[in-house]
Design a protein around this motif. Sequence first.
Motif, PDB file in Angstrom:
ATOM      1  N   ARG A 256       0.840  -1.211   0.000  1.00 29.07           N
ATOM      2  CA  ARG A 256       0.000   0.000   0.000  1.00 29.07           C
ATOM      3  C   ARG A 256       0.869   1.253   0.000  1.00 29.07           C
ATOM      4  O   ARG A 256       0.480   2.276  -0.552  1.00 29.07           O
ATOM      5  N   ALA A 257       2.022   1.155   0.678  1.00 24.41           N
ATOM      6  CA  ALA A 257       2.815   2.380   0.856  1.00 24.41           C
ATOM      7  C   ALA A 257       4.303   2.068   0.972  1.00 24.41           C
ATOM      8  O   ALA A 257       4.695   0.957   1.341  1.00 24.41           O
ATOM      9  N   ILE A 258       5.105   3.080   0.650  1.00 20.73           N
ATOM     10  CA  ILE A 258       6.541   3.033   0.947  1.00 20.73           C
ATOM     11  C   ILE A 258       6.772   4.089   2.029  1.00 20.73           C
ATOM     12  O   ILE A 258       6.288   5.217   1.912  1.00 20.73           O
ATOM     13  N   LEU A 259       7.491   3.691   3.070  1.00 22.94           N
ATOM     14  CA  LEU A 259       7.812   4.624   4.159  1.00 22.94           C
ATOM     15  C   LEU A 259       9.278   5.000   4.019  1.00 22.94           C
ATOM     16  O   LEU A 259      10.162   4.141   4.110  1.00 22.94           O
ATOM     17  N   LEU A 260       9.500   6.281   3.766  1.00 23.01           N
ATOM     18  CA  LEU A 260      10.845   6.774   3.481  1.00 23.01           C
ATOM     19  C   LEU A 260      11.275   7.691   4.620  1.00 23.01           C
ATOM     20  O   LEU A 260      10.444   8.399   5.184  1.00 23.01           O
ATOM     21  N   ASN A 261      12.551   7.672   4.959  1.00 21.00           N
ATOM     22  CA  ASN A 261      13.062   8.616   5.963  1.00 21.00           C
ATOM     23  C   ASN A 261      14.379   9.187   5.463  1.00 21.00           C
ATOM     24  O   ASN A 261      15.368   8.482   5.369  1.00 21.00           O
ATOM     25  N   THR A 262      14.357  10.444   5.094  1.00 17.87           N
ATOM     26  CA  THR A 262      15.579  11.133   4.699  1.00 17.87           C
ATOM     27  C   THR A 262      15.515  12.563   5.200  1.00 17.87           C
ATOM     28  O   THR A 262      14.440  13.154   5.129  1.00 17.87           O
ATOM     29  N   PRO A 263      16.620  13.098   5.749  1.00 20.26           N
ATOM     30  CA  PRO A 263      17.843  12.464   6.240  1.00 20.26           C
ATOM     31  C   PRO A 263      17.508  11.328   7.210  1.00 20.26           C
ATOM     32  O   PRO A 263      16.559  11.428   7.982  1.00 20.26           O
ATOM     33  N   HIS A 264      18.337  10.284   7.156  1.00 29.77           N
ATOM     34  CA  HIS A 264      17.966   9.003   7.736  1.00 29.77           C
ATOM     35  C   HIS A 264      18.546   8.744   9.130  1.00 29.77           C
ATOM     36  O   HIS A 264      19.750   8.831   9.345  1.00 29.77           O
ATOM     37  N   ASN A 265      17.646   8.418  10.057  1.00 25.88           N
ATOM     38  CA  ASN A 265      18.014   7.974  11.405  1.00 25.88           C
ATOM     39  C   ASN A 265      18.000   6.443  11.393  1.00 25.88           C
ATOM     40  O   ASN A 265      16.990   5.859  11.002  1.00 25.88           O
ATOM     41  N   PRO A 266      19.041   5.732  11.797  1.00 19.91           N
ATOM     42  CA  PRO A 266      20.226   6.182  12.527  1.00 19.91           C
ATOM     43  C   PRO A 266      21.488   6.407  11.681  1.00 19.91           C
ATOM     44  O   PRO A 266      22.517   6.767  12.236  1.00 19.91           O
ATOM     45  N   THR A 267      21.448   6.186  10.354  1.00 20.20           N
ATOM     46  CA  THR A 267      22.717   6.160   9.595  1.00 20.20           C
ATOM     47  C   THR A 267      23.243   7.543   9.235  1.00 20.20           C
ATOM     48  O   THR A 267      24.411   7.689   8.892  1.00 20.20           O
TER      49      THR A 267
ATOM     50  N   GLU B  24      14.996  17.524   8.138  1.00 25.05           N
ATOM     51  CA  GLU B  24      15.107  18.226   6.857  1.00 25.05           C
ATOM     52  C   GLU B  24      16.133  19.366   6.881  1.00 25.05           C
ATOM     53  O   GLU B  24      16.735  19.662   5.848  1.00 25.05           O
ATOM     54  N   HIS B  25      16.330  20.000   8.033  1.00 20.32           N
ATOM     55  CA  HIS B  25      17.275  21.126   8.077  1.00 20.32           C
ATOM     56  C   HIS B  25      18.643  20.746   8.640  1.00 20.32           C
ATOM     57  O   HIS B  25      19.524  21.594   8.726  1.00 20.32           O
TER      58      HIS B  25
ATOM     59  N   LYS C 157      13.303  18.858  16.220  1.00 16.94           N
ATOM     60  CA  LYS C 157      14.704  18.790  15.781  1.00 16.94           C
ATOM     61  C   LYS C 157      15.220  20.167  15.372  1.00 16.94           C
ATOM     62  O   LYS C 157      16.347  20.542  15.657  1.00 16.94           O
ATOM     63  N   THR C 158      14.365  20.920  14.658  1.00 21.92           N
ATOM     64  CA  THR C 158      14.827  22.190  14.081  1.00 21.92           C
ATOM     65  C   THR C 158      14.969  23.281  15.137  1.00 21.92           C
ATOM     66  O   THR C 158      15.810  24.161  15.010  1.00 21.92           O
ATOM     67  N   PHE C 159      14.136  23.212  16.196  1.00 26.14           N
ATOM     68  CA  PHE C 159      14.170  24.284  17.194  1.00 26.14           C
ATOM     69  C   PHE C 159      14.595  23.784  18.585  1.00 26.14           C
ATOM     70  O   PHE C 159      14.348  24.459  19.591  1.00 26.14           O
ATOM     71  N   ASN C 160      15.207  22.610  18.630  1.00 24.11           N
ATOM     72  CA  ASN C 160      15.712  22.062  19.901  1.00 24.11           C
ATOM     73  C   ASN C 160      14.625  22.012  20.972  1.00 24.11           C
ATOM     74  O   ASN C 160      14.859  22.371  22.128  1.00 24.11           O
ATOM     75  N   THR C 161      13.443  21.580  20.566  1.00 23.59           N
ATOM     76  CA  THR C 161      12.305  21.528  21.496  1.00 23.59           C
ATOM     77  C   THR C 161      11.653  20.140  21.409  1.00 23.59           C
ATOM     78  O   THR C 161      10.440  20.038  21.186  1.00 23.59           O
ATOM     79  N   THR C 162      12.451  19.090  21.572  1.00 22.89           N
ATOM     80  CA  THR C 162      11.893  17.741  21.381  1.00 22.89           C
ATOM     81  C   THR C 162      10.768  17.444  22.384  1.00 22.89           C
ATOM     82  O   THR C 162       9.861  16.680  22.078  1.00 22.89           O
TER      83      THR C 162
ATOM     84  N   ILE D  17      35.036   2.167  14.430  1.00 20.28           N
ATOM     85  CA  ILE D  17      34.931   2.494  12.997  1.00 20.28           C
ATOM     86  C   ILE D  17      33.685   3.371  12.852  1.00 20.28           C
ATOM     87  O   ILE D  17      32.620   3.040  13.397  1.00 20.28           O
ATOM     88  N   THR D  18      33.822   4.516  12.159  1.00 21.13           N
ATOM     89  CA  THR D  18      32.689   5.444  12.068  1.00 21.13           C
ATOM     90  C   THR D  18      32.122   5.493  10.651  1.00 21.13           C
ATOM     91  O   THR D  18      32.853   5.315   9.682  1.00 21.13           O
ATOM     92  N   PHE D  19      30.828   5.740  10.564  1.00 16.53           N
ATOM     93  CA  PHE D  19      30.160   5.963   9.279  1.00 16.53           C
ATOM     94  C   PHE D  19      29.759   7.437   9.275  1.00 16.53           C
ATOM     95  O   PHE D  19      28.859   7.835  10.034  1.00 16.53           O
ATOM     96  N   LYS D  20      30.442   8.217   8.466  1.00 18.09           N
ATOM     97  CA  LYS D  20      30.263   9.681   8.535  1.00 18.09           C
ATOM     98  C   LYS D  20      28.863  10.096   8.069  1.00 18.09           C
ATOM     99  O   LYS D  20      28.491   9.839   6.922  1.00 18.09           O
ATOM    100  N   PRO D  21      28.081  10.738   8.949  1.00 18.80           N
ATOM    101  CA  PRO D  21      26.727  11.126   8.540  1.00 18.80           C
ATOM    102  C   PRO D  21      26.705  12.403   7.701  1.00 18.80           C
ATOM    103  O   PRO D  21      27.471  13.328   7.954  1.00 18.80           O
ATOM    104  N   GLU D  22      25.800  12.431   6.728  1.00 19.05           N
ATOM    105  CA  GLU D  22      25.609  13.628   5.891  1.00 19.05           C
ATOM    106  C   GLU D  22      24.495  14.502   6.446  1.00 19.05           C
ATOM    107  O   GLU D  22      24.266  15.607   5.971  1.00 19.05           O
ATOM    108  N   GLY D  23      23.757  13.960   7.430  1.00 16.75           N
ATOM    109  CA  GLY D  23      22.638  14.696   8.013  1.00 16.75           C
ATOM    110  C   GLY D  23      22.253  14.060   9.336  1.00 16.75           C
ATOM    111  O   GLY D  23      22.896  13.105   9.779  1.00 16.75           O
ATOM    112  N   THR D  24      21.216  14.568   9.988  1.00 13.71           N
ATOM    113  CA  THR D  24      20.711  14.169  11.323  1.00 13.71           C
ATOM    114  C   THR D  24      21.701  14.580  12.418  1.00 13.71           C
ATOM    115  O   THR D  24      22.643  15.324  12.138  1.00 13.71           O
ATOM    116  N   TYR D  25      21.487  14.074  13.648  1.00 17.68           N
ATOM    117  CA  TYR D  25      22.519  14.317  14.659  1.00 17.68           C
ATOM    118  C   TYR D  25      23.023  13.028  15.282  1.00 17.68           C
ATOM    119  O   TYR D  25      23.295  12.976  16.463  1.00 17.68           O
TER     120      TYR D  25
END
Length: 394
Positions: free
Chosen positions: A167-178, A208-209, A238-243, A314-322
Amino acid sequence: MSQSPHVADALKGFGTTIFSEMSALAASTGAINLGQGFPNYDGPTEVLERAVAEINSGNNQYSPGLGMAVLREAIARHQRRFWNLAYDADTEILITAGATEALAGALLGLLNDGDEVVMFEPMYDSYMACVAMARGRAVPVLLRPQADGRYVFDEAELREAISPRTRAILLNTPHNPTGTVFTGKEIECVASLAKEHDLIVISDEVYEHLVFDSARHIPIATLEGMKDRTVTISSGGKTFNTTGWKIGWACAPAPLLDAVRTAKQFLTYVNGAPFQPAIALGLDLPDAYFDKIADDLRRKRDILLAGLQQAGLITFKPEGTYFITTDIRPREPDGNGVEFCRRLPHSHGVVAIPNAVFYSPEHADAGRHLVRFAFCKTTELLESAVERLCASVR
Ligand code: PMP
Ligand code: GLN
């Protein structure tokens, strides 16, 4: 801990979320918490002050069912300003109790019994549980690391995962946890399969930001023919540090949004009235604010990345997220990430999250030796954590 016999069949095996377990361990041991993703610093003062002013001026009762107009209008402006996407604030935007409720609402509102949802794994831990609550079936497609640390999917595997019950594809980008940010080509591949098989896409874009270096966030709704079949989800946390405020939202064409709203209204009905105008103010901040949060986090990423390498991981360098995903095997030849994370607060005074929890049982081996560390912390705290991780066992 064994599970209570009272838990409903659909939820058997889900237990307590790792985030509760690990944050409780951080509190009881006094360890530095690089586990659950929350900043140890506040968001913009004007956003915080606006929430206080709202409380003091009486905005303390239920908000309207869709959420307050002031926030829905700010989200519409934000989607147009950053992504050139036009949504009608009255029919195509819904305020939710965090992105978590938007995801639950989308899955509960859109799935029928036995419907399949294709999703990439590792994945944020609520995805599988919400699909189960909706009596659907999660069909995971593995993301695997390349030599440069980016996680990628295999196009043939994605295609194979789609069945007549999808029925659906669930996408997450920028991706947690990678920390991977899907490229235009990867998003295009997901979009073309969605169009070919007439699927809905639920796109979780809470980071997204939070994107670094040359990576660019591409909302899948911006691709040709995709807006009409996409539910885009994000959050102010995430964007305003108000989790802790739990103000999230979903944007979708009216017929899809209506399905999400139908479920959502019976989950919480509404939440967080005084926080809604405050997040609206945040979304209207100048571009410089959004550039600065990404820039500050990039610097924090670099501090923790170097520190984790120094600590022998060994680290996997993230392009996004924290988040930074690491392979613990150079330090821990057995490579049991769950055991490592249970011991680490006691042995080194640091809390992290075992990535095993982000995998489905059938792919548990793929994440066994991986551990995630969050870098949304002050430089001082990151430096102390690194110092502790580099010290020999206490
Ligand atoms: N999706 C992802 C990928 C996340 O990492 C998080 C983290 N909290 C959420 C959704 C939930 O966001 P919220 O706290 O707004 O519910
Ligand atoms: N999204 C955050 C994380 O992945 C926190 C999630 C939570 O506490 N449920 O760490």
